[in-house]
Design an enzyme around this catalytic site. Structure first.
Site, PDB file in Angstrom:
ATOM      1  N   CYS A 140       0.812  -1.228   0.000  1.00 47.92           N
ATOM      2  CA  CYS A 140       0.000   0.000   0.000  1.00 47.92           C
ATOM      3  C   CYS A 140       0.842   1.274   0.000  1.00 47.92           C
ATOM      4  CB  CYS A 140      -0.947  -0.003   1.195  1.00 47.92           C
ATOM      5  SG  CYS A 140      -0.187  -0.604   2.706  1.00 47.92           S
ATOM      6  N   HIS A 151      -3.181   6.353   4.427  1.00 44.45           N
ATOM      7  CA  HIS A 151      -1.741   6.445   4.717  1.00 44.45           C
ATOM      8  C   HIS A 151      -1.236   7.806   4.249  1.00 44.45           C
ATOM      9  CE1 HIS A 151      -1.807   2.311   5.686  1.00 44.45           C
ATOM     10  NE2 HIS A 151      -1.011   1.804   4.774  1.00 44.45           N
TER      11      HIS A 151
HETATM   12  N1  LIG Z   1      -5.056  -3.424   4.292  1.00 44.77           N
HETATM   13  C1  LIG Z   1      -4.221  -2.875   3.405  1.00 44.77           C
HETATM   14  O1  LIG Z   1      -4.027  -1.628   3.356  1.00 44.77           O
HETATM   15  C2  LIG Z   1      -3.518  -3.722   2.436  1.00 44.77           C
HETATM   16  C3  LIG Z   1      -2.818  -3.114   1.414  1.00 44.77           C
HETATM   17  C4  LIG Z   1      -2.126  -3.897   0.492  1.00 44.77           C
HETATM   18  C5  LIG Z   1      -2.176  -5.251   0.632  1.00 44.77           C
HETATM   19  N2  LIG Z   1      -2.861  -5.854   1.660  1.00 44.77           N
HETATM   20  C6  LIG Z   1      -2.862  -7.300   1.718  1.00 44.77           C
HETATM   21  O2  LIG Z   1      -4.164  -7.813   1.445  1.00 44.77           O
HETATM   22  C7  LIG Z   1      -4.370  -9.033   2.170  1.00 44.77           C
HETATM   23  C8  LIG Z   1      -5.651  -8.926   2.995  1.00 44.77           C
HETATM   24  O3  LIG Z   1      -5.549  -7.827   3.885  1.00 44.77           O
HETATM   25  P1  LIG Z   1      -6.804  -7.293   4.705  1.00 44.77           P
HETATM   26  O4  LIG Z   1      -6.356  -5.995   5.268  1.00 44.77           O
HETATM   27  O5  LIG Z   1      -8.067  -7.337   3.918  1.00 44.77           O
HETATM   28  O6  LIG Z   1      -6.906  -8.400   5.880  1.00 44.77           O
HETATM   29  P2  LIG Z   1      -8.170  -8.778   6.797  1.00 44.77           P
HETATM   30  O7  LIG Z   1      -9.077  -7.625   6.963  1.00 44.77           O
HETATM   31  O8  LIG Z   1      -7.571  -9.397   8.018  1.00 44.77           O
HETATM   32  O9  LIG Z   1      -8.939  -9.917   5.961  1.00 44.77           O
HETATM   33  C9  LIG Z   1      -8.362 -11.151   5.666  1.00 44.77           C
HETATM   34  C10 LIG Z   1      -9.252 -11.931   4.706  1.00 44.77           C
HETATM   35  O10 LIG Z   1      -8.569 -13.133   4.339  1.00 44.77           O
HETATM   36  C11 LIG Z   1      -9.419 -14.252   4.605  1.00 44.77           C
HETATM   37  N3  LIG Z   1      -8.602 -15.414   4.978  1.00 44.77           N
HETATM   38  C12 LIG Z   1      -7.626 -15.460   5.899  1.00 44.77           C
HETATM   39  N4  LIG Z   1      -7.119 -16.731   5.951  1.00 44.77           N
HETATM   40  C13 LIG Z   1      -7.811 -17.453   5.036  1.00 44.77           C
HETATM   41  C14 LIG Z   1      -7.775 -18.821   4.618  1.00 44.77           C
HETATM   42  N5  LIG Z   1      -6.919 -19.694   5.156  1.00 44.77           N
HETATM   43  N6  LIG Z   1      -8.636 -19.229   3.665  1.00 44.77           N
HETATM   44  C15 LIG Z   1      -9.504 -18.355   3.110  1.00 44.77           C
HETATM   45  N7  LIG Z   1      -9.610 -17.059   3.469  1.00 44.77           N
HETATM   46  C16 LIG Z   1      -8.756 -16.615   4.411  1.00 44.77           C
HETATM   47  C17 LIG Z   1     -10.290 -13.782   5.736  1.00 44.77           C
HETATM   48  O11 LIG Z   1     -11.429 -14.598   5.787  1.00 44.77           O
HETATM   49  P3  LIG Z   1     -12.208 -14.878   7.186  1.00 44.77           P
HETATM   50  O12 LIG Z   1     -13.009 -13.635   7.467  1.00 44.77           O
HETATM   51  O13 LIG Z   1     -13.028 -16.054   6.841  1.00 44.77           O
HETATM   52  O14 LIG Z   1     -11.155 -15.134   8.208  1.00 44.77           O
HETATM   53  C18 LIG Z   1     -10.585 -12.353   5.306  1.00 44.77           C
HETATM   54  O15 LIG Z   1     -11.581 -12.354   4.308  1.00 44.77           O
HETATM   55  C19 LIG Z   1      -3.076  -9.227   2.970  1.00 44.77           C
HETATM   56  O16 LIG Z   1      -2.198 -10.029   2.216  1.00 44.77           O
HETATM   57  C20 LIG Z   1      -2.497  -7.847   3.095  1.00 44.77           C
HETATM   58  O17 LIG Z   1      -1.106  -7.866   3.289  1.00 44.77           O
HETATM   59  C21 LIG Z   1      -3.539  -5.113   2.545  1.00 44.77           C
END
Ligand SMILES: NC(=O)c1ccc[n+]([C@@H]2O[C@H](COP(=O)([O-])OP(=O)(O)OC[C@H]3O[C@@H](n4cnc5c(N)ncnc54)[C@H](OP(=O)(O)O)[C@@H]3O)[C@@H](O)[C@H]2O)c1
Length: 340
Positions: A130, A243
């Site tokens: 990000c 950010h």
């Molecule tokens: N937030 C940011 O600003 C940002 C920016 C760039 C990249 N990212 C990347 O994007 C990804 C997600 O981030 P987020 O912020 O959305 O995280 P989050 O809010 O914690 O959500 C995680 C998601 O992944 C699912 N998940 C986790 N383990 C899983 C599994 N074993 N099988 C299937 N689904 C699974 C969760 O499902 P459940 O609800 O069922 O647990 C939920 O839908 C990460 O790799 C992060 O590094 C985030």
């Protein structure tokens, strides 16, 4: 005819934004499926006016699906992205798992759209970190004009960058400060995040930098130019979404602040708000829900030859993740898949 699109991690911060943005930008969707872990089976998520019931990723068959937008973290991505790619579905991944692989393109559509064509080797395209995504949108047009030699960047990163658990921790801890019986010690973050700032995101590297800082270095080289030198200090701040970055840039050639402002005004994905008066700049709370990367405080740095300073703010769940992924899908659609 449109696309069959899977949103993987649809219950998370990024996944929910992906669904919002696909609907907002009227991505040509024929069929859409929301996937997450078994824990979330049946959980309802919104897609425009529709409500989708989340399905279990583990038992889902990607055969016949065109595009999968992944946002589930590196570990589960290792298992499921190759499965989807092998089934013929193009994966656009938000985790850091594939970003540094030479045969996987790392794409910011305003900066290196041509890289998307390299998807075919593995059927996977990576989305950057990000803090890198918003920064390179601002750096690229300036680099094209005056060649960047070196960047010094300090980030002020919101807790949503650490997923929904990060947002919950800031919320609960903030309330508990006023109600000390309800103690909420640090869990997701390494120290108290409420009313505090933490100079540590992701794990420590051998040289004392953190992996978040390392990512900004390596990703900027891969997306913009391998010769750009960059040093970063990444800091978590008690802001829910958005950010901010203070960026110092040293160029090969002189670039006047007025010309830089004009270049950025014309740059795709950028909005310049730069008045030298109280409130004449953008802060994170003002960028939430927007597509743009906002640039403010553009000024000469007279302590070095050819130096500029600027302030860069964007919605990390949008340009930093979900929007960039949907823009990649649009690019892939227009350049390669050509449906819709
Ligand atoms: N937030 C940011 O600003 C940002 C920016 C760039 C990249 N990212 C990347 O994007 C990804 C997600 O981030 P987020 O912020 O959305 O995280 P989050 O809010 O914690 O959500 C995680 C998601 O992944 C699912 N998940 C986790 N383990 C899983 C599994 N074993 N099988 C299937 N689904 C699974 C969760 O499902 P459940 O609800 O069922 O647990 C939920 O839908 C990460 O790799 C992060 O590094 C985030």
């Amino acid at each position: 005819m449109g696309y069959k699109v899977a949103v993987v991690g649809a219950t998370g911060n990024v996944g929910r934004e992906m669904l919002n943005i696909l609907a907002e930008r009227q991505f040509p969707v024929d069929e859409i499926v929301a996937l997450a872990s078994r824990r979330s089976l049946g959980t309802e998520v919104s897609f425009g006016d529709m409500t989708l019931k989340t399905k279990d990723l583990d038992t889902f068959d990607f055969t016949g699906w065109d595009i999968a937008l992944f946002a589930i973290g590196s570990e589960p991505t290792k298992t499921y992205a190759p499965k989807a790619a092998k089934a013929g579905c193009v994966v656009i991944d938000n985790s850091s798992l594939y970003r540094y692989d030479a045969d996987i393109p790392l794409v910011v559509p305003e900066v290196n759209p041509e890289a998307v064509e390299g998807y075919a080797k593995r059927n996977i395209i990576a989305n950057p970190n990000c803090s890198t995504a918003q920064m390179v949108v601002a750096l690229k047009p300036l680099h094209d004009r005056a060649r960047i030699k070196r960047v010094v960047v300090n980030t002020y990163q919101s807790v949503s960058g650490a997923g929904k658990d990060g947002m919950d921790e800031l919320w609960d801890q903030t309330k508990s400060i006023y109600n000390p019986v309800d103690d909420k010690p640090a869990k997701k973050f390494t120290k108290q995040i409420a009313f505090n700032v933490i100079p540590h995101i992701d794990v420590f590297m051998e040289d004392g930098s953190t992996k978040e800082e390392w990512k900004m270095v390596v990703e900027t080289k891969k997306i913009v130019d391998k010769d750009i030198k960059l040093t970063a200090t990444c800091v978590r701040v008690p802001v829910f979404v958005g950010h901010a970055e203070a960026i110092n840039i040293e160029f090969e050639e002189h670039l006047d602040e007025d010309e830089a402002r004009d270049i950025l005004r014309e740059a795709p994905g950028v909005m310049v708000v730069d008045k030298r008066e109280d409130g004449g700049y953008i802060t994170p709370v003002e960028c939430v829900g927007d597509f743009a990367t906002y640039i403010s405080r553009i000024r000469q740095d007279s302590t070095i030859d050819n130096g500029l300073n600027l302030w860069c703010v964007s919605d990390n769940l949008r340009k930093g993740a979900a929007l960039n992924a949907v823009q990649i899908a649009e690019l892939l659609g227009n350049k390669v898949l050509k449906k819709g």
